[in-house]
Design an enzyme around this catalytic site. Structure first.
Site, PDB file in Angstrom:
ATOM      1  N   ASP A   2     -10.213   4.069  -2.192  1.00 57.79           N
ATOM      2  CA  ASP A   2     -11.026   3.090  -1.463  1.00 57.79           C
ATOM      3  C   ASP A   2     -12.508   3.299  -1.711  1.00 57.79           C
ATOM      4  O   ASP A   2     -12.993   4.431  -1.832  1.00 57.79           O
ATOM      5  CB  ASP A   2     -10.798   3.239   0.049  1.00 57.79           C
ATOM      6  CG  ASP A   2      -9.392   2.848   0.457  1.00 57.79           C
ATOM      7  OD1 ASP A   2      -8.545   2.631  -0.419  1.00 57.79           O
ATOM      8  OD2 ASP A   2      -9.163   2.781   1.678  1.00 57.79           O
ATOM      9  N   ASP A  37       0.844  -1.196   0.000  1.00 54.01           N
ATOM     10  CA  ASP A  37       0.000   0.000   0.000  1.00 54.01           C
ATOM     11  C   ASP A  37       0.882   1.249   0.000  1.00 54.01           C
ATOM     12  O   ASP A  37       2.028   1.207   0.423  1.00 54.01           O
ATOM     13  CB  ASP A  37      -0.861  -0.037   1.268  1.00 54.01           C
ATOM     14  CG  ASP A  37      -2.087   0.834   1.155  1.00 54.01           C
ATOM     15  OD1 ASP A  37      -2.235   1.542   0.142  1.00 54.01           O
ATOM     16  OD2 ASP A  37      -2.905   0.790   2.088  1.00 54.01           O
TER      17      ASP A  37
HETATM   18  C1  GLA Z   1      -5.608   1.933   2.284  1.00 54.84           C
HETATM   19  C2  GLA Z   1      -6.001   0.788   1.331  1.00 54.84           C
HETATM   20  C3  GLA Z   1      -7.071  -0.067   1.984  1.00 54.84           C
HETATM   21  C4  GLA Z   1      -6.555  -0.634   3.290  1.00 54.84           C
HETATM   22  C5  GLA Z   1      -6.091   0.514   4.199  1.00 54.84           C
HETATM   23  C6  GLA Z   1      -5.366   0.012   5.429  1.00 54.84           C
HETATM   24  O1  GLA Z   1      -6.645   2.817   2.480  1.00 54.84           O
HETATM   25  O2  GLA Z   1      -6.467   1.324   0.113  1.00 54.84           O
HETATM   26  O3  GLA Z   1      -7.463  -1.112   1.105  1.00 54.84           O
HETATM   27  O4  GLA Z   1      -5.504  -1.516   3.019  1.00 54.84           O
HETATM   28  O5  GLA Z   1      -5.184   1.377   3.516  1.00 54.84           O
HETATM   29  O6  GLA Z   1      -4.976   1.064   6.259  1.00 54.84           O
END
Ligand code: GLA
Length: 390
Positions: A222, A166
């Protein structure tokens, strides 16, 4: 139960803008040294989009060894494993500290990662883990920056088969591709142990991630849990059809069936679109509390067959009128999704000839009925009709 609900990281959006700007300047003026590492000896790509489960949307950081085992056991008893869901992915929240020798350790809720991986493998699952490109994860826990190869080796030693990498808390955003290259190279050292590399870097990763042997790249921020947001992501993904399937997959984020505020029709629409998009099918909810309708959607064999089709083609939107019509080439015919974005049911006369498809019959996946074509079709509010030609 977790308290934090769906969210987007504004840092991702900021990063996208900065990296797009940098890449555009590079394209116009030329860059002195390309920042990209090409992974010269990539593992063979997974032949189909990955299927599995992630802890994130159901639990956020409220996770433990025991919870992961419980969710995996639920996947076995509810039929998801048998339907094809194989990765059990621990998302953000497992990390503890980095020791004086630079080794990453889990927190006390995960007493023995290797033992957890062995347990998942003994049940027939593959084991996935999360880390961040930056110094810290998106939730503020220790990240892999400066320790890419060392962390990759730790994951391999634990038996990890899937790494979600990430992007949060990185000081120089433009270095993201070269850091992804480092992680990819390190994970691919052991040819006998293929590891899926999944990245969340919102800077047109489809343009460069395939060269780094990345297997799936997030194409949007997200999910928020709303129907509108889910469609917005699917629309963005539809424009990227040509990038899917060679080395990796466009990743529109996880399946929210059973999580969030989507209705059953909206859940069916997500499963339909993700199947059409050849998207990784990563369920992200509390599997112990799925109801039978949600489970039916997640495990529908026809929907999964469309997703995992050997032609590995991603659908495109071929018609937009009162409904949207999506079309996907399959090894043995066509899949067609008719999507109703409206808040009321609509009736639509579907003639496959309009799409250049010759078919007189199709199987409707959600009602499990054979439809004679052309046909006048009623599509539920925010619902869909999912056809496979016969
Ligand atoms: C980001 C990612 C999510 C998740 C969070 C965890 O927002 O896009 O899918 O993994 O981090 O903190």
């Amino acid at each position: 139960m977790a308290t934090r609900q769906f969210f987007s990281h504004p840092r991702h959006t900021l990063l996208s803008l900065r990296l797009i700007l940098i890449l555009s300047v590079c394209l116009l003026l030329g860059c002195p040294t390309p920042g990209f590492v090409t992974v010269t000896d990539p593992m063979p790509p997974p032949p189909r989009p990955a299927m599995g489960w992630s802890s994130w949307y159901g639990f956020q950081t409220h996770i433990s060894d025991q919870l992961i085992r419980q969710q995996a056991e639920a996947m076995l008893s509810n039929g998801m494993r048998q339907a094809g869901y194989e990765y059990v992915n621990i998302d953000d929240g497992w990390q503890g500290y980095r020791d004086a020798h630079g080794f990453l350790h889990p927190n006390s809720s995960f007493p023995d990662m290797k033992a957890l991986g062995d347990y998942l493998h003994s049940l027939g699952f593959k084991f996935g883990i999360y880390t961040s490109i930056g110094k810290k994860s998106c939730d503020g826990l220790v990240g892999s920056f400066g320790h890419e190869a060392q962390d990759a080796q730790t994951f391999i030693d634990w038996g990890v088969d899937f790494v979600k990498y990430d992007l949060c808390n990185l000081d120089a955003w433009e270095t993201a591709p070269s850091l992804v290259g480092k992680m990819s190279t390190a994970l691919r050292k052991n040819e006998k142990h293929p590891v899926v590399l999944s990245i969340v870097v919102l800077s047109e990763p489809w343009q460069w991630a395939p060269r780094l042997a990345v297997n799936m790249w997030r194409i949007a921020p997200d999910e928020t849990g709303s129907y509108r947001n889910m469609l917005r992501i699917a629309d963005a993904d539809a424009r990227l059809a040509s990038f899917a399937g060679n080395v990796g997959w466009n990743d529109p984020d996880m399946l929210l069936v059973g999580a969030g505020g989507l209705t059953l029709d909206e859940n069916r629409t997500q499963m339909t679109l993700w199947a059409m998009l050849a998207a990784p099918l990563i369920s992200s909810t509390d599997l112990v509390h799925l109801n039978s309708s949600q489970l039916e959607i997640l495990t529908d064999a026809h929907a999964i067959t469309v997703n995992q089709d050997p032609e590995v083609k991603q659908a495109t939107i071929v018609k937009q009128s009162v409904v949207d019509v999506w079309r996907k080439r399959l090894a043995d015919g066509w899949a067609i999704a008719i999507i109703n974005r409206k808040k009321e049911p609509v009736t639509y006369v579907f003639d496959p000839n309009d799409l250049g498809i010759q078919a007189s019959e199709a199987y409707e996946i959600w009602t499990k009925q054979t439809v004679t074509l052309p046909s006048s079709i009623t599509v539920a509010a925010h619902g869909c009709v999912f056809l496979k030609t016969l």
